[in-house]
Write a protein that holds these residues in place. Sequence first.
Motif, PDB file in Angstrom:
ATOM      1  N   GLU A  98       0.806  -1.219   0.000  1.00 22.83           N
ATOM      2  CA  GLU A  98       0.000   0.000   0.000  1.00 22.83           C
ATOM      3  C   GLU A  98       0.839   1.269   0.000  1.00 22.83           C
ATOM      4  O   GLU A  98       0.408   2.283  -0.526  1.00 22.83           O
ATOM      5  N   LEU A  99       1.994   1.237   0.557  1.00 27.17           N
ATOM      6  CA  LEU A  99       2.801   2.449   0.644  1.00 27.17           C
ATOM      7  C   LEU A  99       3.596   2.704  -0.638  1.00 27.17           C
ATOM      8  O   LEU A  99       3.422   3.726  -1.297  1.00 27.17           O
ATOM      9  N   LEU A 100       4.443   1.778  -1.014  1.00 25.35           N
ATOM     10  CA  LEU A 100       5.322   1.977  -2.165  1.00 25.35           C
ATOM     11  C   LEU A 100       4.765   1.423  -3.469  1.00 25.35           C
ATOM     12  O   LEU A 100       5.227   1.782  -4.538  1.00 25.35           O
ATOM     13  N   GLY A 101       3.798   0.526  -3.401  1.00 20.89           N
ATOM     14  CA  GLY A 101       3.258  -0.085  -4.599  1.00 20.89           C
ATOM     15  C   GLY A 101       4.264  -1.009  -5.265  1.00 20.89           C
ATOM     16  O   GLY A 101       5.320  -1.308  -4.709  1.00 20.89           O
ATOM     17  N   LEU A 102       3.924  -1.460  -6.455  1.00 20.85           N
ATOM     18  CA  LEU A 102       4.800  -2.337  -7.233  1.00 20.85           C
ATOM     19  C   LEU A 102       4.962  -1.770  -8.637  1.00 20.85           C
ATOM     20  O   LEU A 102       4.013  -1.225  -9.200  1.00 20.85           O
ATOM     21  N   PRO A 103       6.148  -1.927  -9.223  1.00 20.85           N
ATOM     22  CA  PRO A 103       6.328  -1.493 -10.613  1.00 20.85           C
ATOM     23  C   PRO A 103       5.603  -2.455 -11.562  1.00 20.85           C
ATOM     24  O   PRO A 103       5.426  -3.636 -11.240  1.00 20.85           O
ATOM     25  N   PRO A 104       5.202  -1.976 -12.739  1.00 17.59           N
ATOM     26  CA  PRO A 104       4.475  -2.820 -13.685  1.00 17.59           C
ATOM     27  C   PRO A 104       5.196  -4.123 -14.035  1.00 17.59           C
ATOM     28  O   PRO A 104       4.562  -5.168 -14.174  1.00 17.59           O
ATOM     29  N   TRP A 131      -0.613  -6.512 -20.878  1.00 18.32           N
ATOM     30  CA  TRP A 131      -1.854  -6.662 -20.113  1.00 18.32           C
ATOM     31  C   TRP A 131      -1.834  -5.683 -18.939  1.00 18.32           C
ATOM     32  O   TRP A 131      -2.831  -5.025 -18.654  1.00 18.32           O
ATOM     33  N   VAL A 132      -0.700  -5.578 -18.285  1.00 20.27           N
ATOM     34  CA  VAL A 132      -0.564  -4.674 -17.137  1.00 20.27           C
ATOM     35  C   VAL A 132      -0.727  -3.224 -17.587  1.00 20.27           C
ATOM     36  O   VAL A 132      -1.462  -2.456 -16.955  1.00 20.27           O
ATOM     37  N   SER A 133      -0.081  -2.851 -18.691  1.00 22.24           N
ATOM     38  CA  SER A 133      -0.117  -1.454 -19.128  1.00 22.24           C
ATOM     39  C   SER A 133      -1.495  -1.034 -19.630  1.00 22.24           C
ATOM     40  O   SER A 133      -1.822   0.154 -19.602  1.00 22.24           O
ATOM     41  N   VAL A 134      -2.315  -1.978 -20.045  1.00 20.93           N
ATOM     42  CA  VAL A 134      -3.684  -1.671 -20.465  1.00 20.93           C
ATOM     43  C   VAL A 134      -4.647  -1.748 -19.283  1.00 20.93           C
ATOM     44  O   VAL A 134      -5.509  -0.879 -19.107  1.00 20.93           O
ATOM     45  N   THR A 135      -4.493  -2.766 -18.457  1.00 18.58           N
ATOM     46  CA  THR A 135      -5.471  -3.041 -17.401  1.00 18.58           C
ATOM     47  C   THR A 135      -5.384  -2.064 -16.238  1.00 18.58           C
ATOM     48  O   THR A 135      -6.424  -1.608 -15.743  1.00 18.58           O
ATOM     49  N   LEU A 136      -4.184  -1.743 -15.777  1.00 18.34           N
ATOM     50  CA  LEU A 136      -4.076  -0.876 -14.603  1.00 18.34           C
ATOM     51  C   LEU A 136      -4.706   0.500 -14.819  1.00 18.34           C
ATOM     52  O   LEU A 136      -5.524   0.925 -13.994  1.00 18.34           O
ATOM     53  N   PRO A 137      -4.378   1.216 -15.888  1.00 16.65           N
ATOM     54  CA  PRO A 137      -5.033   2.515 -16.079  1.00 16.65           C
ATOM     55  C   PRO A 137      -6.556   2.398 -16.240  1.00 16.65           C
ATOM     56  O   PRO A 137      -7.304   3.246 -15.744  1.00 16.65           O
ATOM     57  N   ALA A 138      -7.017   1.348 -16.922  1.00 16.02           N
ATOM     58  CA  ALA A 138      -8.461   1.169 -17.097  1.00 16.02           C
ATOM     59  C   ALA A 138      -9.128   0.880 -15.759  1.00 16.02           C
ATOM     60  O   ALA A 138     -10.194   1.436 -15.447  1.00 16.02           O
ATOM     61  N   LEU A 139      -8.513   0.039 -14.955  1.00 12.00           N
ATOM     62  CA  LEU A 139      -9.069  -0.288 -13.641  1.00 12.00           C
ATOM     63  C   LEU A 139      -9.066   0.939 -12.736  1.00 12.00           C
ATOM     64  O   LEU A 139     -10.018   1.170 -11.980  1.00 12.00           O
ATOM     65  N   GLU A 140      -8.024   1.751 -12.848  1.00 14.41           N
ATOM     66  CA  GLU A 140      -7.962   2.986 -12.076  1.00 14.41           C
ATOM     67  C   GLU A 140      -9.101   3.934 -12.493  1.00 14.41           C
ATOM     68  O   GLU A 140      -9.811   4.483 -11.640  1.00 14.41           O
ATOM     69  N   ALA A 141      -9.285   4.105 -13.780  1.00  9.97           N
ATOM     70  CA  ALA A 141     -10.292   5.044 -14.283  1.00  9.97           C
ATOM     71  C   ALA A 141     -11.716   4.564 -14.005  1.00  9.97           C
ATOM     72  O   ALA A 141     -12.583   5.358 -13.649  1.00  9.97           O
ATOM     73  N   GLU A 142     -11.958   3.267 -14.149  1.00  8.81           N
ATOM     74  CA  GLU A 142     -13.316   2.733 -14.020  1.00  8.81           C
ATOM     75  C   GLU A 142     -13.751   2.503 -12.578  1.00  8.81           C
ATOM     76  O   GLU A 142     -14.925   2.685 -12.260  1.00  8.81           O
ATOM     77  N   THR A 143     -12.836   2.062 -11.718  1.00  6.11           N
ATOM     78  CA  THR A 143     -13.229   1.659 -10.361  1.00  6.11           C
ATOM     79  C   THR A 143     -12.478   2.387  -9.264  1.00  6.11           C
ATOM     80  O   THR A 143     -12.976   2.467  -8.145  1.00  6.11           O
ATOM     81  N   GLY A 144     -11.270   2.836  -9.558  1.00  9.70           N
ATOM     82  CA  GLY A 144     -10.425   3.412  -8.521  1.00  9.70           C
ATOM     83  C   GLY A 144      -9.828   2.347  -7.602  1.00  9.70           C
ATOM     84  O   GLY A 144      -9.203   2.679  -6.599  1.00  9.70           O
ATOM     85  N   PHE A 145     -10.011   1.055  -7.938  1.00 12.76           N
ATOM     86  CA  PHE A 145      -9.520  -0.017  -7.074  1.00 12.76           C
ATOM     87  C   PHE A 145      -7.997  -0.124  -7.077  1.00 12.76           C
ATOM     88  O   PHE A 145      -7.416  -0.770  -6.211  1.00 12.76           O
ATOM     89  N   VAL A 146      -7.340   0.487  -8.055  1.00 18.03           N
ATOM     90  CA  VAL A 146      -5.882   0.611  -8.059  1.00 18.03           C
ATOM     91  C   VAL A 146      -5.563   2.065  -8.356  1.00 18.03           C
ATOM     92  O   VAL A 146      -6.389   2.796  -8.918  1.00 18.03           O
ATOM     93  N   GLU A 147      -4.360   2.470  -7.956  1.00 15.98           N
ATOM     94  CA  GLU A 147      -3.930   3.835  -8.252  1.00 15.98           C
ATOM     95  C   GLU A 147      -2.430   3.855  -8.456  1.00 15.98           C
ATOM     96  O   GLU A 147      -1.700   3.031  -7.902  1.00 15.98           O
ATOM     97  N   ARG A 148      -2.000   4.812  -9.251  1.00 17.65           N
ATOM     98  CA  ARG A 148      -0.572   5.025  -9.480  1.00 17.65           C
ATOM     99  C   ARG A 148      -0.002   5.754  -8.261  1.00 17.65           C
ATOM    100  O   ARG A 148      -0.619   6.691  -7.753  1.00 17.65           O
ATOM    101  N   VAL A 149       1.145   5.316  -7.800  1.00 19.43           N
ATOM    102  CA  VAL A 149       1.828   6.001  -6.707  1.00 19.43           C
ATOM    103  C   VAL A 149       2.327   7.337  -7.251  1.00 19.43           C
ATOM    104  O   VAL A 149       3.009   7.367  -8.278  1.00 19.43           O
ATOM    105  N   PRO A 150       1.969   8.446  -6.592  1.00 19.89           N
ATOM    106  CA  PRO A 150       2.402   9.760  -7.102  1.00 19.89           C
ATOM    107  C   PRO A 150       3.923   9.844  -7.251  1.00 19.89           C
ATOM    108  O   PRO A 150       4.670   9.439  -6.360  1.00 19.89           O
ATOM    109  N   GLY A 151       4.346  10.332  -8.403  1.00 22.11           N
ATOM    110  CA  GLY A 151       5.769  10.539  -8.652  1.00 22.11           C
ATOM    111  C   GLY A 151       6.555   9.284  -8.958  1.00 22.11           C
ATOM    112  O   GLY A 151       7.782   9.324  -8.990  1.00 22.11           O
TER     113      GLY A 151
END
Length: 114
Positions: A36-42, A55-75
């Motif tokens: 939860e703190l540092l996250g994981l790289p793709p 799959w990761v590069s397509v799914t993560l942004p879509a999941l973030e936009a549609e559900t918010g269940f994942v998020e990019r670590v700022p910076g």
Amino acid sequence: MNTRTESADPAAAAQPRLPQPARRVCDLLRLLAGHELLGLPPGDIAKGLGVNPSWVSVTLPALEAETGFVERVPGANRWRLGVPLVRIATTVATNLNTARRQIDEISSRYSTPL
């Protein structure tokens, strides 16, 4: 008997099967849990799930936009569980704790001798 479509165990055959894309997203959420703190790289996510990096590069942004269940670590180019998913888990934990207190209260009332 067609071994490709029928199982030796009729009960197992009657169980609904989660489609592979949904199973993969569930596996993704489990993989991110604990980071939860540092996250994981793709790349680590793709390796951990045994999927193609695309799959990761397509799914993560879509999941973030549609559900918010994942998020990019700022910076950083890292991903973690998103606030909405963590809020669901927190709500469940809070409700379970409330139920436990209610059960403990009832139990103590019943355990008091007359």
